[in-house]
Structure formats: C-alpha cells, structure tokens
Design an enzyme around this catalytic site. Structure first.
Site, PDB file in Angstrom:
ATOM      1  N   TYR A  39       0.839  -1.208   0.000  1.00 41.15           N
ATOM      2  CA  TYR A  39       0.000   0.000   0.000  1.00 41.15           C
ATOM      3  C   TYR A  39       0.872   1.256   0.000  1.00 41.15           C
ATOM      4  O   TYR A  39       0.651   2.188  -0.789  1.00 41.15           O
ATOM      5  CB  TYR A  39      -0.890  -0.050   1.236  1.00 41.15           C
ATOM      6  CG  TYR A  39      -1.877   1.077   1.389  1.00 41.15           C
ATOM      7  CD1 TYR A  39      -3.052   1.114   0.636  1.00 41.15           C
ATOM      8  CD2 TYR A  39      -1.654   2.094   2.310  1.00 41.15           C
ATOM      9  CE1 TYR A  39      -3.957   2.141   0.800  1.00 41.15           C
ATOM     10  CE2 TYR A  39      -2.561   3.119   2.487  1.00 41.15           C
ATOM     11  CZ  TYR A  39      -3.720   3.136   1.732  1.00 41.15           C
ATOM     12  OH  TYR A  39      -4.620   4.153   1.887  1.00 41.15           O
ATOM     13  N   LYS A  93       1.104   4.162  -2.859  1.00 41.73           N
ATOM     14  CA  LYS A  93       0.748   5.554  -2.552  1.00 41.73           C
ATOM     15  C   LYS A  93       1.938   6.486  -2.767  1.00 41.73           C
ATOM     16  O   LYS A  93       1.767   7.641  -3.138  1.00 41.73           O
ATOM     17  CB  LYS A  93       0.223   5.657  -1.117  1.00 41.73           C
ATOM     18  CG  LYS A  93      -1.096   4.894  -0.892  1.00 41.73           C
ATOM     19  CD  LYS A  93      -2.208   5.433  -1.762  1.00 41.73           C
ATOM     20  CE  LYS A  93      -3.564   4.847  -1.428  1.00 41.73           C
ATOM     21  NZ  LYS A  93      -4.641   5.393  -2.270  1.00 41.73           N
TER      22      LYS A  93
END
Ligand code: NDP
Length: 242
Positions: A150, A154
């Site tokens: 993640y 990002k």
C-alpha cells in the site's frame, strides 16, 4: 459547468468528495461493486440541486476505464476534473507479503490511477484545462508497518502526480496529491477503540479524520482559487506527519 469523475465515489472518502463537488460541478460517481450506494449518492446530489450520474469503472481494467469515460463524455461532453480515489489494502508484514497481494494493490492503487489519468488527459489537453487529484496516504510519505504494498503504491502516486504537473502545466492542467491520515471509513473499520485511541494520541488535533476533511481540500484544489498550485502533496492528517 465543469464535470468531475470520482473513482470509488460510492463510499467513504469518495462519496464525501462527490457530494461536495456536486455543489459546483456535474458529477460522475464511479463505482466498481457498490452500484446501489452510487445511486444513493447520485440521488443525494440531485436532491441538493446538482447534476450527477452513476457510472461503472473498474480501474484495474482499461476497457472499463475507457467505457466509463465514453459514457461521461456522452452525457456531459468532457471530463474536466479527475479524482483518483479508488483504493484497496491487503495488509501483511513484509516478510509474509504474498506477491499476489503486492500485485493487486499496485494494480488498483497505482496502475489504476495511471489508466484513468492517461485517458483523462486526452480531453484535458484538447480543452487546455484540467485538474487531476490523487488520493494518496500518509503511508506513502512515511511508510506504515504491515503496508509495504500500500505504501509503495501511494508513494508511486506522488512521483506520477509530480511528473504530470511538469509535463502538462503549460496546458493549464494541474496535478496534486492529498495524503489523508486516519479517516473513519469502511477501510479503517477493523480498528478497535483501543487502536483508535493510540492513533489519536499521535495527532495534534485530537480526533480521527472525517471523509469531509478530505473532501474540503479536494474542493479547494479543484477551484479557480488553486490555479497556481501544482505538483504538490498535501497531508490532511490532524498533524500526524508534522
Ligand atoms: P473505502 O474502502 O471506504 O472505499 C474504497 C473505494 O474504492 C470504494 O468506493 C470502492 O468502490 C473503490 N474501489 C476499490 N477497488 C476498485 C476498483 N478496482 N475500481 C474502482 N473502484 C474501486 O476506502 P476509503 O474511502 O477509506 O478510501 C478512499 C481512498 O482514500 C483510497 O485510495 C484510500 O487508500 C485512501 N486513504 C484512506 C484512508 C483512510 O483512513 N480511510 C487514509 C489514507 C488514504 P466499490 O465499493 O464500488 O468497489
């Protein structure tokens, strides 16, 4: 009136963004699985006096992205503002992270935003105006235990947004990143009260974030008042990353 497409506009942060922008723009509320919830968001925008449609978009599928843009362009003639909000988590500590969970998070969060943004800029370049907002995360700035996939996705959005800002600023297309901290949505609903208290302890502003906190920043970055701002990353996190 400008038209905005919000990916993942059916729930959580995307819903708040769609509703806020519904006060000033035509809104295409993107959904992947949550059609009923997207229809409800459309009803709420219309009840408040705005214009909106629900539109299917799976950001992991280029055909779905292309069909979505064609639908929105048929109804409202252009997509002037793109909010890359769709995102997923598949958490595990790095030594145990399965490649399939790495791949799916990167494919949805990072490559999904690439697919939608590349399709969006076709019309924006023609119209010499556009706004692209990427919903990243403080995890993309600082990393986060159990979220290597993640956080990488990002962080990747930050490089993508900054590069688009350099390439397309001369065409009046701005590209910015918002990095939310802890925001109360389905994505964070697994946290128990004790974990929430631990998070609040680390914040300067002693409450968890609301989807509206992010939506307000998005509305500013889509407005004429922000036309000289591009290639920037804005944490909206109650002071977590200061
Ligand atoms: P939710 O889990 O509540 O909602 C996720 C949204 O993403 C849903 O609308 C879902 O649509 C959509 N989505 C998931 N997969 C796809 C796909 N393949 N194609 C299109 N849409 C998809 O999350 P949040 O509202 O909390 O998060 C929104 C964004 O904010 C995400 O990018 C997230 O990473 C980011 N963020 C959230 C934080 C938080 O604390 N909540 C903190 C930092 C960043 P559907 O239901 O129709 O499948």
């Amino acid at each position: 009136m400008k038209t905005v497409l919000v990916t993942g506009g059916s729930r959580g942060i995307g819903k708040a963004i769609a509703k806020n922008l519904g006060l000033t723009c035509n809104v295409a509320v993107g959904y992947s699985h949550s059609k009923e919830q997207a229809d409800e968001v459309v009803d709420e925008i219309k009840t408040a006096g705005g214009n909106a449609i629900a539109v299917s978009i799976d950001v992991t599928d280029q055909n779905s992205v292309d069909e979505c843009f064609e639908t929105v362009e048929d109804v409202y003639s252009s997509v002037d503002i793109l909010i890359n909000n769709a995102g997923i988590t598949k958490d595990n500590i790095f030594p145990r992270l399965k490649q399939e969970d790495w791949d799916s998070v990167i494919d949805t969060n990072l490559t999904g935003s690439f697919r939608a943004s590349q399709r969006a800029i076709k019309g924006m370049m023609k119209n010499k105006w556009g706004r692209i907002i990427f919903i990243s995360s403080v995890a993309g700035i600082s990393g986060n235990t159990g979220q290597s996939n993640y956080a990488a996705s990002k962080a990747g959005l930050i490089g993508l947004a900054k590069t688009i800002s350099k390439e397309l600023g001369s065409r009046n297309i701005t590209s910015n990143v918002i990095a939310p901290g802890y925001i109360e949505t389905d994505m964070t609903s697994f946290l128990n009260d004790e974990q929430k208290e631990d998070i609040i302890e680390q914040l300067s502003i002693k409450r968890v974030g609301k989807p509206e906190d992010i939506a307000n920043m998005v509305s500013f970055l889509c407005s004429d008042e922000s036309e000289y701002i591009t290639g920037q990353v804005f944490p909206v996190d109650g002071g977590l990353t200061t």
